[in-house]
Design an enzyme around this catalytic site. Structure first.
Site, mmCIF file in Angstrom:
data_model
loop_
_atom_site.group_PDB
_atom_site.id
_atom_site.type_symbol
_atom_site.label_atom_id
_atom_site.label_comp_id
_atom_site.label_asym_id
_atom_site.label_seq_id
_atom_site.Cartn_x
_atom_site.Cartn_y
_atom_site.Cartn_z
ATOM 1 N N SER A 63 0.800 -1.240 0.000
ATOM 2 C CA SER A 63 0.000 0.000 0.000
ATOM 3 C C SER A 63 0.828 1.283 0.000
ATOM 4 O O SER A 63 0.286 2.351 -0.279
ATOM 5 C CB SER A 63 -0.941 0.022 1.205
ATOM 6 N N TYR A 191 -1.897 -1.962 -10.865
ATOM 7 C CA TYR A 191 -2.025 -1.913 -9.397
ATOM 8 C C TYR A 191 -1.276 -3.090 -8.750
ATOM 9 O O TYR A 191 -0.522 -2.905 -7.791
ATOM 10 C CB TYR A 191 -3.509 -1.924 -9.002
ATOM 11 N N TYR A 242 -4.505 3.332 7.406
ATOM 12 C CA TYR A 242 -5.857 2.771 7.268
ATOM 13 C C TYR A 242 -6.767 3.305 8.382
ATOM 14 O O TYR A 242 -6.680 4.475 8.749
ATOM 15 C CB TYR A 242 -5.854 1.230 7.287
ATOM 16 N N VAL A 260 0.922 -3.990 3.698
ATOM 17 C CA VAL A 260 0.743 -5.306 4.338
ATOM 18 C C VAL A 260 1.994 -6.183 4.346
ATOM 19 O O VAL A 260 1.985 -7.253 4.948
ATOM 20 C CB VAL A 260 -0.403 -6.169 3.753
HETATM 21 N N1 GLN Z 1 -1.521 -5.334 -2.496
HETATM 22 C C1 GLN Z 1 -2.327 -5.187 -1.312
HETATM 23 C C2 GLN Z 1 -3.794 -5.357 -1.661
HETATM 24 O O1 GLN Z 1 -4.231 -4.808 -2.633
HETATM 25 C C3 GLN Z 1 -2.086 -3.839 -0.709
HETATM 26 C C4 GLN Z 1 -2.875 -3.647 0.540
HETATM 27 C C5 GLN Z 1 -2.071 -3.144 1.688
HETATM 28 O O2 GLN Z 1 -0.870 -3.047 1.686
HETATM 29 N N2 GLN Z 1 -2.797 -2.829 2.734
HETATM 30 O O3 GLN Z 1 -4.522 -6.012 -0.983
#
Ligand code: GLN
Length: 306
Positions: A63, A191, A242, A260
């Site tokens: 993210s 993405y 978040y 994440v």
């Molecule tokens: N690639 C992860 C997803 O789309 C990114 C989410 C994250 O880092 N919180 O679920």
């Protein structure tokens, strides 16, 4: 105050938190990360890097890449266009939540830091195909980190592409309501690739410094328009962690963005950039030891912007 000592002590004091969380498993490749790892890098105003802990382990941006895609989309399209497709408000929901897309009216995703908003933003990046758009994003990230070696981790990309059904569902919904104009699969592909860009704590620390200096890169050149750097940092404060962004602002008080993979990018305005890795996550998906470590650094070095 010796910064090496401060960082080493923070690693020692906070490693215990690693056992209180869990590594992300919903992207299978991420489950291979070492839950006990904890590392931090700091890039000071003069560009000096100081590291402690497990700093040489590479990881993926996840993210954190949302900050970079937002910067590029704003450079490409301007504020008016970008914010006709995505909002500016925190959600209080988990990063991968789908619920508000249909229940709110009008329905653009609430902000660019949740997955739905980030996919909408990524769809705005200009380029003739996904390869060219990815190359433009990599160029920005390499400049921010002063590292030309930065590239995609293809195993993580494949793993996420094969399992990213929730993101796929959101993207198709966004296409249906007219938020994504182009090809949905292209937006998703970019993405997934941006999330899989591989970096280290040192890279993150330099990227943080680039934001802290309002967009001036490690070599002194202007990489990001100052108004866009300011806007990116503002989103980091309001939505970067978040639905834990409010608590993080109180406990740490530094503009930051997590991923994440257990990574955190932090930008202390006019002072330094910080990169953290600690793959063990808390319930909201933030590095559990990483947040505690930043809390200690903020207290010890008086880094809160508030
Ligand atoms: N690639 C992860 C997803 O789309 C990114 C989410 C994250 O880092 N919180 O679920």
């Amino acid at each position: 105050m010796n910064l090496h000592d401060v960082l080493n002590r923070a690693i020692e004091n906070n490693r215990k938190w690693c056992s209180k969380g869990n590594v992300a498993t919903y992207i299978p490749e991420l489950s291979k990360a070492n839950p006990c790892a904890l590392g931090v890098s700091l890039c000071t105003w003069d560009g000096k890097i100081i590291t402690a802990g497990d700093c040489d382990t590479p990881f993926t941006l996840q993210s954190i890449s949302k900050i970079c895609s937002l910067i590029l989309a704003l450079q490409d399209n301007g504020r008016e266009k970008v914010f006709s497709k995505v909002g500016m408000e925190p959600t209080g929901d988990p990063f991968n939540s789908i619920v508000k897309l249909e229940t709110l009216e009008p329905s653009p995703p609430l902000n660019p830091m949740i997955n739905a908003g980030a996919i909408a933003v990524t769809s705005l990046i200009k380029g003739s195909d996904v390869d060219e758009r990815l190359e433009r994003l990599l160029t920005l990230i390499r400049a921010m980190a002063d590292n030309n070696q930065i590239d995609v981790d293809w195993e993580v990309y494949t793993s996420e592409r094969e399992t990213g059904n929730r993101n796929r569902a959101m993207a198709y919904f966004l296409k249906d309501i007219g938020i994504i104009d182009g090809q949905v699969e292209e937006a998703l592909d970019l993405y997934f690739k941006q999330c899989a860009i591989k970096i280290t704590c040192q890279d993150l620390a330099r990227m943080g410094l680039t934001l802290a200096t309002q967009g001036i890169g490690p070599c002194g050149e202007i990489i990001i328009d100052p108004a866009i750097a300011k806007l990116a940092k503002t989103f980091m404060v309001t939505c970067g962690m978040y639905n834990a962004s409010g608590e993080f602002a109180i406990r740490v008080g530094i503009p930051a963005k997590s991923g994440v993979s257990g990574s955190i990018l932090a930008a202390v305005p006019h002072r330094m950039g910080i990169g953290v890795i600690g793959p063990s996550l808390d319930k909201k998906g933030n590095s559990i030891a990483g947040v505690h470590l930043l809390e200690e650094l903020s207290r010890e070095m008086k880094l809160s912007i508030f």
